[in-house]
Design an enzyme around this catalytic site. Sequence first.
Site, PDB file in Angstrom:
ATOM      1  N   HIS A 163       2.837   1.823  -3.163  1.00 56.99           N
ATOM      2  CA  HIS A 163       1.924   2.333  -4.192  1.00 56.99           C
ATOM      3  C   HIS A 163       1.755   3.848  -4.044  1.00 56.99           C
ATOM      4  O   HIS A 163       1.784   4.593  -5.025  1.00 56.99           O
ATOM      5  CB  HIS A 163       0.589   1.596  -4.057  1.00 56.99           C
ATOM      6  CG  HIS A 163      -0.432   1.984  -5.082  1.00 56.99           C
ATOM      7  ND1 HIS A 163      -0.270   1.782  -6.424  1.00 56.99           N
ATOM      8  CD2 HIS A 163      -1.644   2.589  -4.963  1.00 56.99           C
ATOM      9  CE1 HIS A 163      -1.329   2.217  -7.074  1.00 56.99           C
ATOM     10  NE2 HIS A 163      -2.179   2.726  -6.211  1.00 56.99           N
TER      11      HIS A 163
ATOM     12  N   GLU B  80       0.827  -1.211   0.000  1.00 62.03           N
ATOM     13  CA  GLU B  80       0.000   0.000   0.000  1.00 62.03           C
ATOM     14  C   GLU B  80       0.863   1.264   0.000  1.00 62.03           C
ATOM     15  O   GLU B  80       0.634   2.182  -0.782  1.00 62.03           O
ATOM     16  CB  GLU B  80      -0.912  -0.030   1.246  1.00 62.03           C
ATOM     17  CG  GLU B  80      -2.368   0.225   0.919  1.00 62.03           C
ATOM     18  CD  GLU B  80      -2.780   1.665   1.117  1.00 62.03           C
ATOM     19  OE1 GLU B  80      -2.063   2.556   0.643  1.00 62.03           O
ATOM     20  OE2 GLU B  80      -3.833   1.875   1.722  1.00 62.03           O
TER      21      GLU B  80
HETATM   22  C1  HEM Z   1      -1.357   8.186 -10.619  1.00 61.61           C
HETATM   23  C2  HEM Z   1      -1.640   7.674  -9.454  1.00 61.61           C
HETATM   24  C3  HEM Z   1      -2.233   6.281  -9.244  1.00 61.61           C
HETATM   25  C4  HEM Z   1      -2.491   5.251 -10.136  1.00 61.61           C
HETATM   26  C5  HEM Z   1      -2.240   5.232 -11.649  1.00 61.61           C
HETATM   27  C6  HEM Z   1      -3.072   4.169  -9.374  1.00 61.61           C
HETATM   28  C7  HEM Z   1      -3.453   2.948  -9.888  1.00 61.61           C
HETATM   29  C8  HEM Z   1      -4.048   1.929  -9.189  1.00 61.61           C
HETATM   30  C9  HEM Z   1      -4.480   0.667  -9.738  1.00 61.61           C
HETATM   31  C10 HEM Z   1      -4.362   0.240 -11.192  1.00 61.61           C
HETATM   32  C11 HEM Z   1      -5.025  -0.051  -8.729  1.00 61.61           C
HETATM   33  C12 HEM Z   1      -5.608  -1.457  -8.831  1.00 61.61           C
HETATM   34  C13 HEM Z   1      -7.098  -1.347  -9.031  1.00 61.61           C
HETATM   35  C14 HEM Z   1      -7.726  -2.697  -9.290  1.00 61.61           C
HETATM   36  O1  HEM Z   1      -7.100  -3.718  -9.083  1.00 61.61           O
HETATM   37  O2  HEM Z   1      -8.878  -2.720  -9.708  1.00 61.61           O
HETATM   38  C15 HEM Z   1      -4.925   0.734  -7.519  1.00 61.61           C
HETATM   39  C16 HEM Z   1      -5.378   0.342  -6.277  1.00 61.61           C
HETATM   40  C17 HEM Z   1      -5.347   1.131  -5.165  1.00 61.61           C
HETATM   41  N1  HEM Z   1      -4.813   2.401  -5.057  1.00 61.61           N
HETATM   42 FE1  HEM Z   1      -3.983   3.464  -6.550  1.00 61.61          FE
HETATM   43  N2  HEM Z   1      -3.137   4.546  -8.052  1.00 61.61           N
HETATM   44  C18 HEM Z   1      -2.631   5.826  -7.946  1.00 61.61           C
HETATM   45  C19 HEM Z   1      -2.512   6.578  -6.786  1.00 61.61           C
HETATM   46  C20 HEM Z   1      -2.968   6.192  -5.549  1.00 61.61           C
HETATM   47  C21 HEM Z   1      -2.855   6.993  -4.351  1.00 61.61           C
HETATM   48  C22 HEM Z   1      -2.176   8.364  -4.240  1.00 61.61           C
HETATM   49  C23 HEM Z   1      -3.432   6.298  -3.360  1.00 61.61           C
HETATM   50  C24 HEM Z   1      -3.530   6.822  -1.951  1.00 61.61           C
HETATM   51  C25 HEM Z   1      -3.884   6.199  -0.967  1.00 61.61           C
HETATM   52  C26 HEM Z   1      -3.918   5.036  -3.910  1.00 61.61           C
HETATM   53  C27 HEM Z   1      -4.592   4.037  -3.229  1.00 61.61           C
HETATM   54  C28 HEM Z   1      -4.997   2.824  -3.751  1.00 61.61           C
HETATM   55  C29 HEM Z   1      -5.680   1.791  -2.997  1.00 61.61           C
HETATM   56  C30 HEM Z   1      -6.082   1.850  -1.520  1.00 61.61           C
HETATM   57  C31 HEM Z   1      -5.894   0.737  -3.880  1.00 61.61           C
HETATM   58  C32 HEM Z   1      -6.572  -0.603  -3.553  1.00 61.61           C
HETATM   59  C33 HEM Z   1      -8.034  -0.502  -3.862  1.00 61.61           C
HETATM   60  C34 HEM Z   1      -8.729  -1.771  -3.394  1.00 61.61           C
HETATM   61  O3  HEM Z   1      -8.434  -2.856  -3.873  1.00 61.61           O
HETATM   62  O4  HEM Z   1      -9.564  -1.663  -2.516  1.00 61.61           O
HETATM   63  N3  HEM Z   1      -3.608   5.032  -5.251  1.00 61.61           N
HETATM   64  N4  HEM Z   1      -4.329   1.934  -7.833  1.00 61.61           N
END
Ligand code: HEM
Length: 163
Positions: A69, A66
């Site tokens: 990411h 997490e």
């Molecule tokens: C350009 C910025 C970002 C991109 C391209 C991105 C991309 C992604 C992708 C592709 C997933 C997987 C979604 C899936 O499997 O359906 C994900 C999950 C996640 N991202 Fe990001 N993310 C970004 C920024 C952030 C930021 C700043 C946070 C801050 C907390 C964050 C929090 C999360 C969380 C908590 C998940 C898990 C969601 C779940 O499964 O419940 N992301 N992100």
Amino acid sequence: MTRPELGVVTHRVGLATLAATGVLIVLGGLVTNTGAGLAVPDWPSTFGHNMFLFPWSQMIGGVFYEHSHRLVGALVGLLTLVLAAALWREGGRLRRLGLVAVAIVLVQGVLGGLRVVLQQDTLAIFHGSLAQAFFALLAAVALLTMPRGRVELHATGMTGAPE
Ligand code: HEM
């Protein structure tokens, strides 16, 4: 600096942003698939720390996925700002694409954060989908900023060594 050199720099920044976003999307998938989405309960802080000062020694288990990411997300945000500035210097229609990229990366970061704070699965779906759209936009920018000579050589199939 002459104009063609600036184009090469912009193209390279575009490629770097695209590559970093590819890594970020893989990390996002790992966050979801390992069920680590809520391993860090707060946002924008990380267990009360400034996210950039969170101790490496505590990056274990789901927190590793997490928090990594989030950190790579911050890097992508920074690279997107640099890319937008480079496109702005270039002038022309690509300027707008740079601004759109900045808007998307900001929305994406906030969506990710709200997913943590509000614990809504729907937000995760939007977050995952917008990530693919952002990647596609960066791929378009990388293609459109490819130095002119190379595009013409590719178009004519003359990319190999002269016979
Ligand atoms: C350009 C910025 C970002 C991109 C391209 C991105 C991309 C992604 C992708 C592709 C997933 C997987 C979604 C899936 O499997 O359906 C994900 C999950 C996640 N991202 Fe990001 N993310 C970004 C920024 C952030 C930021 C700043 C946070 C801050 C907390 C964050 C929090 C999360 C969380 C908590 C998940 C898990 C969601 C779940 O499964 O419940 N992301 N992100």
